[in-house]
Design an enzyme around this catalytic site. Structure first.
Site, PDB file in Angstrom:
ATOM      1  N   ASP A 110     -71.647   4.470   1.139  1.00 41.91           N
ATOM      2  CA  ASP A 110     -72.984   5.049   1.223  1.00 41.91           C
ATOM      3  C   ASP A 110     -72.942   6.481   1.749  1.00 41.91           C
ATOM      4  OD1 ASP A 110     -76.062   4.723   1.609  1.00 41.91           O
ATOM      5  OD2 ASP A 110     -75.365   5.234   3.613  1.00 41.91           O
ATOM      6  N   HIS A 112     -81.164   7.672  -1.351  1.00 44.08           N
ATOM      7  CA  HIS A 112     -81.049   6.364  -1.992  1.00 44.08           C
ATOM      8  C   HIS A 112     -81.869   6.361  -3.284  1.00 44.08           C
ATOM      9  CE1 HIS A 112     -80.361   4.252   2.174  1.00 44.08           C
ATOM     10  NE2 HIS A 112     -79.406   5.102   1.846  1.00 44.08           N
ATOM     11  N   SER A 153     -81.229   0.891   4.550  1.00 39.49           N
ATOM     12  CA  SER A 153     -80.256  -0.191   4.737  1.00 39.49           C
ATOM     13  C   SER A 153     -80.676  -1.247   5.747  1.00 39.49           C
ATOM     14  CB  SER A 153     -78.902   0.398   5.169  1.00 39.49           C
ATOM     15  OG  SER A 153     -78.379   1.231   4.170  1.00 39.49           O
ATOM     16  N   ASP A 186     -72.460  -0.915   1.128  1.00 40.40           N
ATOM     17  CA  ASP A 186     -73.601  -0.048   1.376  1.00 40.40           C
ATOM     18  C   ASP A 186     -73.666   1.052   0.316  1.00 40.40           C
ATOM     19  OD1 ASP A 186     -75.658   1.513   2.520  1.00 40.40           O
ATOM     20  OD2 ASP A 186     -75.059   0.899   4.527  1.00 40.40           O
ATOM     21  N   PHE A 235     -63.101   1.207  16.947  1.00 41.55           N
ATOM     22  CA  PHE A 235     -61.937   1.959  16.509  1.00 41.55           C
ATOM     23  C   PHE A 235     -62.156   3.466  16.428  1.00 41.55           C
ATOM     24  CE2 PHE A 235     -61.681  -2.336  14.610  1.00 41.55           C
ATOM     25  CZ  PHE A 235     -60.604  -2.788  15.354  1.00 41.55           C
ATOM     26  N   HIS A 247     -74.251  10.071   0.101  1.00 41.38           N
ATOM     27  CA  HIS A 247     -75.211  10.946   0.786  1.00 41.38           C
ATOM     28  C   HIS A 247     -74.685  12.372   0.852  1.00 41.38           C
ATOM     29  CE1 HIS A 247     -78.439   8.350   1.997  1.00 41.38           C
ATOM     30  NE2 HIS A 247     -77.672   7.530   2.681  1.00 41.38           N
ATOM     31  N   ASP A 287     -76.756  -3.067  -0.807  1.00 40.59           N
ATOM     32  CA  ASP A 287     -78.097  -3.109  -0.214  1.00 40.59           C
ATOM     33  C   ASP A 287     -79.072  -2.220  -0.984  1.00 40.59           C
ATOM     34  OD1 ASP A 287     -76.656  -0.914   0.600  1.00 40.59           O
ATOM     35  OD2 ASP A 287     -77.252  -1.018   2.699  1.00 40.59           O
ATOM     36  N   HIS A 288     -78.521  -1.209  -1.671  1.00 42.76           N
ATOM     37  CA  HIS A 288     -79.329  -0.292  -2.473  1.00 42.76           C
ATOM     38  C   HIS A 288     -78.385   0.547  -3.316  1.00 42.76           C
ATOM     39  CE1 HIS A 288     -77.970   2.947   0.125  1.00 42.76           C
ATOM     40  NE2 HIS A 288     -78.266   2.174   1.156  1.00 42.76           N
TER      41      HIS A 288
END
Length: 487
Positions: free
Chosen positions: A311, A447, A105, A55, A265, A315, A352-353
């Site tokens: 990802d 993104h 995503s 990701d 988890f 961010h 994905d990006h």
């Protein structure tokens, strides 16, 4: 005379004719050419497919992970290769959504699992869907459902919440990716859909975070507290349908791994690799457990693995955690490759990006990838040890972001934004908690819409090449597993 012999003879002749024949770069290039000339496409039917969707990893982020791991190994970094960098087949992948230049995503992962582009912030719905409007839902058929019907097992692994957008694309269909544990009347939330798909026999193993979405609000679970707004306890329901529910690395390693298995988890996303506490499984641990479980089916399997927190770190504007989670992904990939056979297993690695991550120059070889840009040195390979200075007379980091929490523009009392870049030392820049400098102020870095890379090996991997739309990943996987069986 064999193709390989011809290639070797040609390489030898060339090496004798040019001044640079003694260079290691030159001989390595000749060796690679010989290997490629001799290579033959694998047209076996794929028994297994493993899709790694990292990701937020475009070509830029992949570059950063590569150098970071190489430098951790004591190399200068640039010469290093991640496992997938050496895969024989690759492509450039477009990532746009039906209605978005810069994707999210959910529809990107959905495209990989259905073969069609999708609408921003929706998962596995036809193009007539309106985001957040339950009445317009038009569900698509999933790759996981096709393979399950063909007798194969299916698994999903994520370091994010298992109900988060990318992982959910393996099993869920919704007009809003945020309906993880609630949805309007008449629609089904994502956590419920996961248990539904387990009960239907589509999903055999699911490992990740996000336990809170599986228990009613206030209900104590082993790793936290539930926050479902209804009174449904999906953990109890999963147990009733025969699923093994595990909460830590010890339980994961000690279970007999007979499907279905639900691993929860953490209460929300799993921890970054840099912060992962003892007892929480790594992405390599989860990948190994999933493959071990799925290999119990002689018909084969489909496994999607999402290193989701790569990802999240971008961010947050924190390159150190982006890259440490990236290294953890590379270790999981190497393990998956080791556990399977190229003859019958198609392995695909992609993102994905991409993010709005940038790499500044002009830096000398071996410049610490999370540190200050060091100048090129005359007469030597490694950098000079002196930072390159910008026009403002200050050094700058190799990695930056176009926008994010590290913006050099600070909000003033009157609501305007202004500022200048602060002085920065190498020690400060390489602190794991340092936020890279950014231009545009934003609470969360965004993104990017640029293309991402794809690397593949195994049956029919040679179908990848050139610039392709993201949904082509589904079509190659489908051909390798189902169409090839009919040929």
């Amino acid at each position: 005379m064999s193709t390989l012999t011809i290639a070797l003879c040609a390489s030898t002749a060339l090496a004798q004719d040019v001044a640079q024949s003694g260079s290691e770069y030159f001989t390595a290039g000749q060796d690679q050419i010989a290997e490629r000339i001799a290579a033959e496409p694998n047209t076996n039917q794929a028994k297994n497919v493993i899709l790694f969707v990292v990701d937020g990893m475009g070509v830029n982020t992949n570059y950063g992970i590569r150098l970071f791991q190489g430098q951790e190994m004591g190399l200068l970094g640039e010469e290093h290769n991640l496992p997938h960098d050496l895969y024989p087949n690759s492509a450039i992948i477009k990532t746009y959504n039906i209605n978005a230049q810069t994707p999210d995503s959910a529809p990107t992962a959905g495209a990989m699992n259905t073969g069609v582009k999708q609408v921003f912030n929706t998962i596995n719905m036809a193009d007539t869907v309106i985001h957040d409007d339950c009445s317009t839902e038009a569900p698509l058929t999933l790759f996981s459902e096709m393979l399950s019907e063909a007798g194969k097992s299916v698994g999903v692994v994520s370091t994010a919440r298992i109900t988060h957008a990318t992982g959910a694309a393996v099993y869920a269909k919704t007009a809003n990716r945020n309906w993880e544990n609630n949805a309007p009347e008449g629609c089904v939330d994502i956590a419920t859909q996961l248990v539904d798909q387990m009960e239907a026999g589509v999903i055999d193993i699911a490992l990740g975070g996000g336990a809170r979405s599986f228990a009613p609000e206030g209900t104590e679970i082993e790793v936290g507290t539930g926050n479902r707004p209804d009174d449904v306890n999906l953990i109890d329901r999963a147990t009733e349908i025969g699923a093994q529910v595990v909460y830590n690395a010890e339980q994961l390693s000690s279970t007999d791994m007979t499907a279905p298995v639900l691993g929860l988890f953490t209460n929300s996303d799993m921890n970054y690799e840099h912060d992962r506490p003892e007892g929480e499984p790594s992405i390599a641990d989860m990948t190994e457990a999933a493959i071990t479980s799925l290999q119990g089916n002689e018909e084969g399997f489909y496994l999607m693995v999402e290193p989701g927190r790569v990802d999240h770190a971008s961010h947050g504007g924190n390159a150190h955690r982006t890259f440490t989670d990236g290294v953890a992904f590379a270790e999981a990939l190497a393990l998956a490759d080791e556990m399977t056979d190229d003859e019958d297993t198609l392995i695909i690695v992609t993102g994905d990006h991409e993010h709005a991550i940038v790499f500044n120059g002009y830096c000398g070889r071996g410049t610490p990838i999370t540190g200050l840009c060091m100048d090129v040195a005359a007469g030597q390979v490694e950098h000079s040890g002196e930072p390159v200075l910008a026009a403002d007379g200050k050094p700058y980091t190799v990695v930056g972001f176009g926008n994010g929490a590290g913006s050099v523009l600070v909000e003033q009392e009157d609501g305007s934004y202004s500022g200048e870049r602060p002085e920065l030392t190498q020690e400060e820049a390489q602190d794991p908690d340092y936020l890279q400098q950014a231009l545009i102020p934003a609470s969360s870095e965004s993104h990017s819409g640029v293309d991402v890379g794809l690397w593949a090996k195994g049956p029919w991997a040679h179908l990848f090449g050139g610039t392709m739309d993201q949904e082509m990943i589904f079509h190659v996987m489908h051909h390798a597993t189902l169409d090839a069986a009919a040929e």
